[in-house]
Design an enzyme around this catalytic site. Structure first.
Site, PDB file in Angstrom:
ATOM      1  N   CYS A 210       0.823  -1.213   0.000  1.00 30.38           N
ATOM      2  CA  CYS A 210       0.000   0.000   0.000  1.00 30.38           C
ATOM      3  C   CYS A 210       0.857   1.263   0.000  1.00 30.38           C
ATOM      4  CB  CYS A 210      -0.918  -0.009   1.228  1.00 30.38           C
ATOM      5  SG  CYS A 210      -1.937   1.466   1.346  1.00 30.38           S
ATOM      6  N   CYS A 213       0.060   2.938   3.609  1.00 31.48           N
ATOM      7  CA  CYS A 213       0.415   2.363   4.914  1.00 31.48           C
ATOM      8  C   CYS A 213       1.347   1.163   4.844  1.00 31.48           C
ATOM      9  CB  CYS A 213      -0.861   1.984   5.679  1.00 31.48           C
ATOM     10  SG  CYS A 213      -1.648   0.477   5.060  1.00 31.48           S
ATOM     11  N   CYS A 232      -6.527  -2.004  -0.029  1.00 35.01           N
ATOM     12  CA  CYS A 232      -5.714  -2.232   1.155  1.00 35.01           C
ATOM     13  C   CYS A 232      -6.637  -2.583   2.310  1.00 35.01           C
ATOM     14  CB  CYS A 232      -4.899  -0.983   1.489  1.00 35.01           C
ATOM     15  SG  CYS A 232      -4.062  -1.109   3.075  1.00 35.01           S
ATOM     16  N   ASP A 364      23.180  -2.239 -17.272  1.00 34.32           N
ATOM     17  CA  ASP A 364      23.078  -3.469 -16.492  1.00 34.32           C
ATOM     18  C   ASP A 364      21.964  -4.330 -17.100  1.00 34.32           C
ATOM     19  OD1 ASP A 364      22.587  -5.459 -14.657  1.00 34.32           O
ATOM     20  OD2 ASP A 364      22.454  -4.109 -12.925  1.00 34.32           O
TER      21      ASP A 364
HETATM   22 ZN   LIG Z   1      -3.068   0.875   3.261  1.00 33.91          ZN
END
Ligand SMILES: [Zn+2]
Length: 458
Positions: A210, A213, A232, A364
């Site tokens: 998320c 959070c 979420c 790379d």
């Molecule tokens: Zn969240």
């Protein structure tokens, strides 16, 4: 009239004309000259031009070509940047050469600008964008621009310069959708309401946690990569409902996709003139841009069936007994999309990868180990052969060997002339996936050998 501006414009036009005369497609140098003479030249030449900007990591060239067609079909007078001129210097050059010589006033009321995602924060300082489209944010090659969150921050900074612009954001990309949180702008979300591929694709997600959070997302469905219906369970952040949405994928084959697109609840049947699930997203973002610009929607939808694809974006060349399609790749997500497309093929295909490791490719090449080449094994006999070329052809061959591709199917051919002879001496369609500089070399070879036009003439 400002003498410095005039001189910068004149030098820019002169450099560009000279480069063309020399048969070079130089896109950045003339702009660099103009910026050296007059550092704020872009702000001067872009004054009073209504600008549409397309940015994001993948799909911006194709989206730009779709929007270009839609703007043309709607009768707008505009210019756009092409041929990868999407850095500050390239965009500056495009504005300078499209302005009248002395006053610095642009000949066109509108401009369509494809902006490199890292250059966006610089370009956005100088232009008056009315619409900004953010296609998606995928992790780029390891040594380009760092982490995807860094790219997100750069785009947010760019948007902070443009509070008056309408943002067209990909609702299905949790990172892109989050841009709306702190921005005062008007926002128009676009997205795909349904899975695109029959089987769930096993891919490494670039954004599993998320953005608010850091809790792991739950997905109701995935379209590809980290795109889809995320939410979420911890803080409630979730995919916003898009105003412009693909509601149904009716068919999708090697030439085109047919989808239903709903715009503010009104459904349109769209034929998208390019194959692949990611082009369904590009079409959807184009419809969103059209709505944000206030274009006639049936005309915009019609444009999707007629636009010409960009340089190296599924560009098609009929050669010998077969057709060759060129698909530029620059990161694992883009590469996985090509593999999704190939592994859904209903007939035999020949696959070619040209891997370079110059600066513009990313030096790379370890990213090839993040790509799900293993899924090509499931194609069985439909995959007739794999050719590898480019500076790092041997690394690529090794990757295919580890993916479990039968050794007799893997061919290394570093000479582009011989490569083209071999891959076109059979009937199965050829899909060539080059990195950027490999594409330039290969495109040059194809132009000379088979007489297709040079890319800067397009
Ligand atoms: Zn969240």
């Amino acid at each position: 009239m400002n003498l410095r501006t005039s001189f910068a414009i004149l030098m820019c036009k002169w450099c560009r004309a000279l480069l063309r005369k020399l048969g070079r497609g130089g896109t950045d140098f003339p702009g660099k000259v103009a910026l050296k003479i007059c550092p704020d030249i872009l702000g001067r030449v872009a004054k009073n031009v209504k600008v549409v900007i397309v940015t994001g990591t993948n799909g911006k060239t194709t989206t730009s070509r779709m929007v270009e067609q839609a703007m043309r079909d709607n009768g707008l007078s505009f210019f756009c940047n092409k041929s990868g001129a999407n850095l500050l210097s390239g965009v500056t050059a495009e504005f300078a050469v499209n302005s009248s010589t002395w006053s610095g006033t642009c000949k066109y009321p509108y401009a369509l600008i494809e902006s490199d995602e890292a250059a966006f924060k610089a370009i956005s300082k100088y232009v008056d964008a009315k619409v900004v489209v953010v296609t998606n944010l995928f992790r780029d090659q390891l040594d380009r621009y760092g982490e995807v969150s860094h790219t997100l921050e750069n785009i947010k900074i760019g948007i902070s310069h443009l509070p008056q612009a309408t943002l067209c954001l990909n609702a299905d990309d949790s990172l892109v959708a989050s841009i709306a949180q702190d921005a005062p702008n008007q926002v128009l979300y676009f997205g795909v309401n349904t899975p695109i591929y029959k089987e769930r694709v096993k891919e490494v997600s670039d954004a599993p946690y998320c953005v608010r959070c850091k809790h792991r997302y739950v997905y109701d469905y995935v379209t590809y990569g980290h795109l889809g219906g995320y939410r979420c369970p911890n803080c409630g952040y979730h995919r916003p409902t898009p105003q412009v949405a693909v509601t149904e994928v009716i068919s999708s084959d090697a030439e085109q996709s047919v989808v239903n697109i709903a715009v503010d609840g009104k459904e349109y049947r769209a034929v998208i003139n390019l194959p692949g699930g990611y082009n369904i997203y590009n079409a959807c973002s184009c419809a969103a841009a059209g709505k944000a610009m206030g274009l006639d929607m049936p005309t915009v939808i019609e444009s999707l069936s007629t636009f010409e694809c960009g340089f190296g974006r599924m560009e098609k060349f009929p050669i010998g007994k077969t057709s060759v399609r060129m698909i530029l790749v620059k990161n694992p997500a883009g590469c996985n999309q090509v593999l999704n497309f190939l592994s859904n093929a209903s007939g035999p295909v020949l696959f070619t990868v040209c891997l370079n490791d110059r600066d513009a490719d990313g030096t790379d090449v370890s990213w090839i180990w993040d790509v799900d080449f293993e899924k090509l094994c499931d194609m069985g006999d439909l995959l007739t052969a794999i050719y590898v070329s480019g500076v790092r052809a041997d690394d690529m061959a090794l990757r295919f060997k580890y993916a479990g591709i039968p050794l007799e199917k893997i061919h290394v051919e570093k000479d582009y002339g011989k490569l083209m002879d071999e891959v076109t001496d059979q009937e199965a369609p050829v899909y060539i996936m080059p990195t950027y500089t490999a594409m330039l070399d290969l495109r040059d070879k194809i132009s000379k050998k088979y007489g297709f036009e040079e890319f800067w003439e397009k």
